[in-house]
Design an enzyme around this catalytic site. Structure first.
Site, PDB file in Angstrom:
ATOM      1  CD  GLU A  61       4.668   1.288   0.637  1.00 44.16           C
ATOM      2  OE1 GLU A  61       3.810   1.878  -0.051  1.00 44.16           O
ATOM      3  OE2 GLU A  61       4.868   0.057   0.585  1.00 44.16           O
ATOM      4  CD  GLU A  77      -2.751   1.571  -0.475  1.00 44.37           C
ATOM      5  OE1 GLU A  77      -1.743   2.238  -0.190  1.00 44.37           O
ATOM      6  OE2 GLU A  77      -3.866   2.069  -0.711  1.00 44.37           O
TER       7      GLU A  77
END
Length: 548
Positions: A395, A198
């Site tokens: 997600e 991320e």
């Protein structure tokens, strides 16, 4: 002639009567079909973290996913695996075999170029560190990230290290060269922007005793980070006197400028000051520059070979958003200060955005000790993405197990906020150890793979007064994403009309009724005397009318 005219007129009357009756039937007793989700919508499943050993079982599982309607498999391609021996010495054999099996299954493939360590975050089930030889390239201070407590983090390279460009360029170029023959199955490529893949700082790290829902720690205390902050402020203000005037300080040189020395105090008071705003803008700006850097390298290496979209992920840091003492502190520690500016960099870098925590719901956000507001956060980021023309994908943040409400939340976000796709985290949720499907696969298919659809309720003659609400009620309502208490601000008072959109997921027939309640709880049914309206899960428009 007169006889034929009379016969023709009679036939026309019969046809017209049938058309009117059928139209009335559609508008009153049933709901007409309506369109549903983003036309580009695709569903992915994230592959297991562990290496595959039983390839036949794996292939059969992929075939099952393909039959259910999954579009592609996303897979971490670990830097620590492919370049573990020495610098610029790559071994891609395992991932080529992997790609061949994906191709044979009929699925598409989405490789994640995972330049982070596996093994220090939530749900990491294996350990894959970065290449060991890497750390001999420079000093710890230049290559690793130091937090406010003095911990050194090596799960990802420091964004301040000047050697990132060379290492990433070699890695990306080698992948492009070795997988050019797999362009038929590569549907997209993801870049790892930081820990857990991320784009963020490693502010919440379980290895350093972080515990949810703590804010985590600022990650900018290496010498290279502090020097960069000093240079940023010097470039902005030019003179130290200008800094003192803006910050209300008495500094004598730029060398005295530091990140916050007391994190808790900073997130209680300091972040509101000019110093705090300058610091947080710089801190997030480091991530923006990092995205710009890796996106440029990726486009150079991947675009000519694969000609597919490139994506990166932003974490849904949803806790402490509404904290009365340190609001947004968890987001700020991760590097998320201004989503508007962050997404501008996604647009500029021509990168798709994937955002997490779509399965979560706001619940007592101002009362619970987490002060969490994940749903509001997702909506905010999705709206910004749509306004800027950025393709956004979703997600789940945590595994979903037998939780239809989580799937409903995902469904609602996917439809209402123009998501282009969704990735389920993770493969193991869908299959047993022997490769047989779990019941979870059917829930996933019914709610997410089958494109969510909408039903629009058009209500006429609505005359809500202060304190009154409109409610929709019906059978199996728990399986539908809808609001059961709709506020008058959503209605057009002048026209006495309202349009309410809800989402359905399962292949099911729903019956709906509309009521309104006054402030004392008195119920008024819509006209039709408790009449119900039937709609299939393919979507539709229902027309209600109240007698006022």
């Amino acid at each position: 002639m007169n006889y034929l005219s009379k016969k023709l007129k009679k036939s026309l009357v019969i046809i017209l009567t049938f058309v009117i009756s059928f139209s009335w039937f559609l508008s009153y007793d049933t709901c007409a079909n309506a369109s549903s989700i983003n036309g580009d919508y695709k569903v992915y499943v994230m592959a297991p973290l562990e290496k595959i050993t039983d390839w036949n079982k794996f292939k059969n599982e992929l075939i099952t996913l393909k039959e259910k309607g999954v579009h592609a498999l996303t897979t971490d391609v670990w830097w620590g695996d492919v370049e573990d021996k020495s610098d610029n010495d790559f071994s891609w054999n395992y991932y080529k075999k992997y790609a061949n099996v994906v191709r044979e299954s009929g699925l598409k493939w989405v490789p994640i170029i995972s330049t982070h360590q596996c093994g220090q975050n939530v749900n990491d089930t294996t350990s894959i560190p970065l290449p060991k030889w890497l750390w001999s390239k420079d000093t710890t201070d230049n290559m690793q990230i130091k937090d406010e407590l003095g911990h050194w983090d090596k799960e990802t390279l420091s964004p301040w290290w000047s050697g990132i460009e060379k290492q990433y360029d070699e890695l990306y170029a080698s992948f492009a060269s070795n997988f050019s023959n797999y362009s038929d199955i590569i549907d997209k490529i993801y870049l790892s922007g930081g820990p857990s893949g991320e784009l963020r700082f490693p502010s919440y790290n379980l290895a350093f005793k972080w515990d949810y829902p703590e804010r985590g720690y600022l990650q900018c205390y290496s010498k290279s980070a502090i020097s960069d902050f000093q240079n940023e402020i010097k470039n902005k203000y030019t003179t130290i006197s200008a800094v003192n005037q803006a910050w209300n300080t008495n500094l004598t040189s730029f060398k005295e400028i530091t990140p916050p020395t007391d994190g808790d105090n900073f997130f209680t008071n300091g972040y509101k000051l000019t110093y705090g705003k300058d610091f947080l803008n710089w801190y997030q700006g480091v991530l923006e520059k990092h995205l710009d850097k890796i996106a440029s390298i990726a486009h150079k290496n991947f675009d000519p070979v694969f000609n597919v979209r490139i994506g990166a992920k932003v974490s849904g840091v949803h806790w402490l958003i509404n904290s009365p003492s340190m609001p947004h502190s968890a987001e700020y520690c991760a590097g998320y200060y201004n989503y508007d500016d962050l997404l501008d960099e996604f647009k500029k870098s021509n990168i798709d955005l994937t955002f997490t925590c779509l399965e979560m719901n706001d619940k007592d956000a101002y009362k619970n000790p987490m002060y969490s507001a994940p749903k509001s956060l997702v909506i905010n980021v999705a709206n910004l993405s749509n306004d800027k023309g950025i393709r956004i994908f979703g997600e789940n943040a945590l595994p979903i197990s037998n939780n239809n409400r989580a799937y409903e939340n995902i469904n609602e976000m996917l439809y209402n906020y123009n998501f282009s796709g969704f990735t389920l985290l993770r493969f193991g949720q869908l299959f047993n150890e022997n490769g047989t499907p779990k019941p979870e696969l059917d829930s996933f298919a019914n709610y997410i793979i089958k494109k969510p659809v909408k039903v629009t309720f058009k209500i006429d003659n609505l005359n809500l007064k202060e304190g009154e609400n409109l409610y929709l009620t019906g059978n199996s309502w728990e399986m539908a994403n809808w609001t059961t208490g709709l506020y008058p601000s959503k209605f057009n008072y002048k026209d006495r009309k309202a349009t309410v959109t809800v989402n359905l997921a399962e292949d099911h027939t729903y019956e709906f009724k509309a009521i309104k309640k006054d402030k004392d709880g008195k119920v008024t049914w819509e006209s039709g005397n408790n009449h119900s309206y039937t709609v299939q899960s393919s979507g539709g428009i229902c027309n209600f009318s109240f007698n006022n």
